[in-house]
Scaffold this motif. Structure first.
Motif, PDB file in Angstrom:
ATOM      1  N   LEU A 129      -1.719  -3.303   6.883  1.00 44.23           N
ATOM      2  CA  LEU A 129      -1.113  -2.210   6.221  1.00 44.23           C
ATOM      3  C   LEU A 129      -0.735  -2.765   4.745  1.00 44.23           C
ATOM      4  N   GLN A 130      -0.039  -3.745   4.963  1.00 44.93           N
ATOM      5  CA  GLN A 130       0.585  -4.687   3.681  1.00 44.93           C
ATOM      6  C   GLN A 130      -0.513  -4.989   2.542  1.00 44.93           C
ATOM      7  N   ILE A 131      -1.334  -5.581   3.152  1.00 42.38           N
ATOM      8  CA  ILE A 131      -2.562  -6.118   2.277  1.00 42.38           C
ATOM      9  C   ILE A 131      -3.207  -4.793   1.497  1.00 42.38           C
ATOM     10  N   ILE A 132      -3.747  -3.844   2.070  1.00 45.51           N
ATOM     11  CA  ILE A 132      -4.112  -2.646   1.720  1.00 45.51           C
ATOM     12  C   ILE A 132      -2.945  -2.007   0.479  1.00 45.51           C
TER      13      ILE A 132
ATOM     14  N   LEU B  73     -15.400  -0.512  -6.651  1.00 43.06           N
ATOM     15  CA  LEU B  73     -15.230  -2.080  -6.281  1.00 43.06           C
ATOM     16  C   LEU B  73     -13.981  -2.301  -5.729  1.00 43.06           C
ATOM     17  N   LEU B  74     -13.106  -1.781  -6.005  1.00 41.87           N
ATOM     18  CA  LEU B  74     -11.857  -2.018  -5.294  1.00 41.87           C
ATOM     19  C   LEU B  74     -11.756  -1.639  -3.906  1.00 41.87           C
ATOM     20  N   LEU B  75     -12.649  -0.424  -3.802  1.00 41.63           N
ATOM     21  CA  LEU B  75     -12.749   0.014  -2.143  1.00 41.63           C
ATOM     22  C   LEU B  75     -13.378  -0.642  -1.375  1.00 41.63           C
ATOM     23  N   MET B  76     -14.443  -1.363  -2.007  1.00 48.67           N
ATOM     24  CA  MET B  76     -15.242  -2.358  -1.430  1.00 48.67           C
ATOM     25  C   MET B  76     -14.458  -3.602  -1.074  1.00 48.67           C
ATOM     26  N   ILE B  77     -13.667  -4.069  -1.983  1.00 45.31           N
ATOM     27  CA  ILE B  77     -12.710  -5.220  -1.814  1.00 45.31           C
ATOM     28  C   ILE B  77     -11.926  -5.088  -0.644  1.00 45.31           C
ATOM     29  N   ILE B  78     -11.091  -4.062  -0.529  1.00 45.34           N
ATOM     30  CA  ILE B  78     -10.125  -3.624   0.307  1.00 45.34           C
ATOM     31  C   ILE B  78     -10.898  -3.506   1.786  1.00 45.34           C
ATOM     32  N   GLY B  79     -11.973  -2.711   1.646  1.00 43.50           N
ATOM     33  CA  GLY B  79     -12.758  -2.876   2.997  1.00 43.50           C
ATOM     34  C   GLY B  79     -13.222  -4.100   3.741  1.00 43.50           C
ATOM     35  N   LEU B  80     -13.629  -4.950   2.576  1.00 41.77           N
ATOM     36  CA  LEU B  80     -14.063  -6.280   3.165  1.00 41.77           C
ATOM     37  C   LEU B  80     -12.915  -7.047   3.748  1.00 41.77           C
TER      38      LEU B  80
END
Length: 264
Positions: A188-191, A240-247
């Motif tokens: 949660l906190q990383i997101i 790109l941010l969505l992909m980074i968070i998803g990764l």
């Protein structure tokens, strides 16, 4: 989301029509030095502030779990920064606290230390935002406190009988049984940290701070979309941010098999 995905393949200025340009926005990212800077700043913010925040939250949760009198009052006080931490008012206050004539320098002056403008110094500007994020530890603290209350007291009593000290009990009982809560708070906190925006926008005046030292990814995305009116490129940055968070979220779930222990 579908509209932003489509716009990421276009040249769109928010005013005229969107013109299809294919993968040009994504190819442009490879040659954008400020994008690389924003990624570096954001990664440093995430990987320093999140562990410190969770450590602070767990430490205070353990203190409150000892049965402090007036627990609801302390819990509310400690949770309050989490409610206010993302607000404009707190960001403005933080800018004043770490300013040249701010509270930090006034305290340092008592000890004869010459302060400086912390938020205007490229070596320390990001650190002030990290401190602000650590200060908003209330939400994970309340979740940790709930998790600690679920650990059976008999485990600690048995460990004391066997001669285990506080550190041994913490490492062998508290941490293993609390790993599902630690994992939840970590994800949660990383997101949340990857999406941090308000603090950096206010403290840096919306310009990324000195030498782009506080140029968060979201701040750069906002700058491209709503200052430069380059919404096509900003939409590509958002994906790109969505992909980074998803990764990182997927990586956390994969690694959780190695250190998270459930009741079964």
């Amino acid at each position: 989301m579908v509209a932003s995905l489509y716009l990421s393949f276009t040249d769109y200025s928010l005013i005229g029509d969107a013109n299809w340009i294919g993968l040009e926005n994504y190819q442009r990212m490879l040659e954008d030095p400020r994008l690389l800077t924003s990624i570096g700043v954001t990664f440093r913010y995430v990987f320093i502030s999140v562990p410190l925040q969770l450590a602070m939250a767990l430490g205070l949760a353990m203190v409150l779990d000892r049965g402090v009198r007036g627990l609801p009052i302390y819990r509310s006080i400690f949770y309050l920064p989490s409610l206010l931490g993302g607000s404009v008012a707190i960001a403005i206050m933080w800018r004043q606290v770490f300013g040249t004539e701010g509270l930090v320098n006034q305290v340092l002056a008592i000890f004869g230390v010459q302060g400086q403008g912390w938020i205007s110094h490229p070596d320390y500007a990001l650190d002030t935002l990290i401190i602000l994020n650590v200060w908003t530890f209330g939400s994970p603290m309340v979740i940790f406190l709930a998790g600690l209350r679920q650990i059976p007291v008999m485990y600690y009593e048995a460990a004391r009988v066997d001669g285990a000290g506080p550190i041994r009990r913490f490492l062998n009982i508290t941490v293993p049984l609390l790993t599902p809560i630690i994992f939840f708070n970590l994800v949660l906190q990383i997101i949340n940290a990857f999406q941090a925006f308000t603090q950096a926008f206010i403290v840096s005046g919306g310009k990324g701070g000195p030498s782009d030292s506080t140029l968060f990814y979201t701040l750069y995305l906002y700058e491209r979309g709503f200052t430069a009116f380059d919404m096509g490129y900003a939409s590509a940055l958002a994906w790109l941010l969505l992909m980074i968070i998803g990764l990182f979220t997927a990586l956390n779930f994969f690694m959780s098999k190695l250190w998270v222990f459930y009741g079964d």
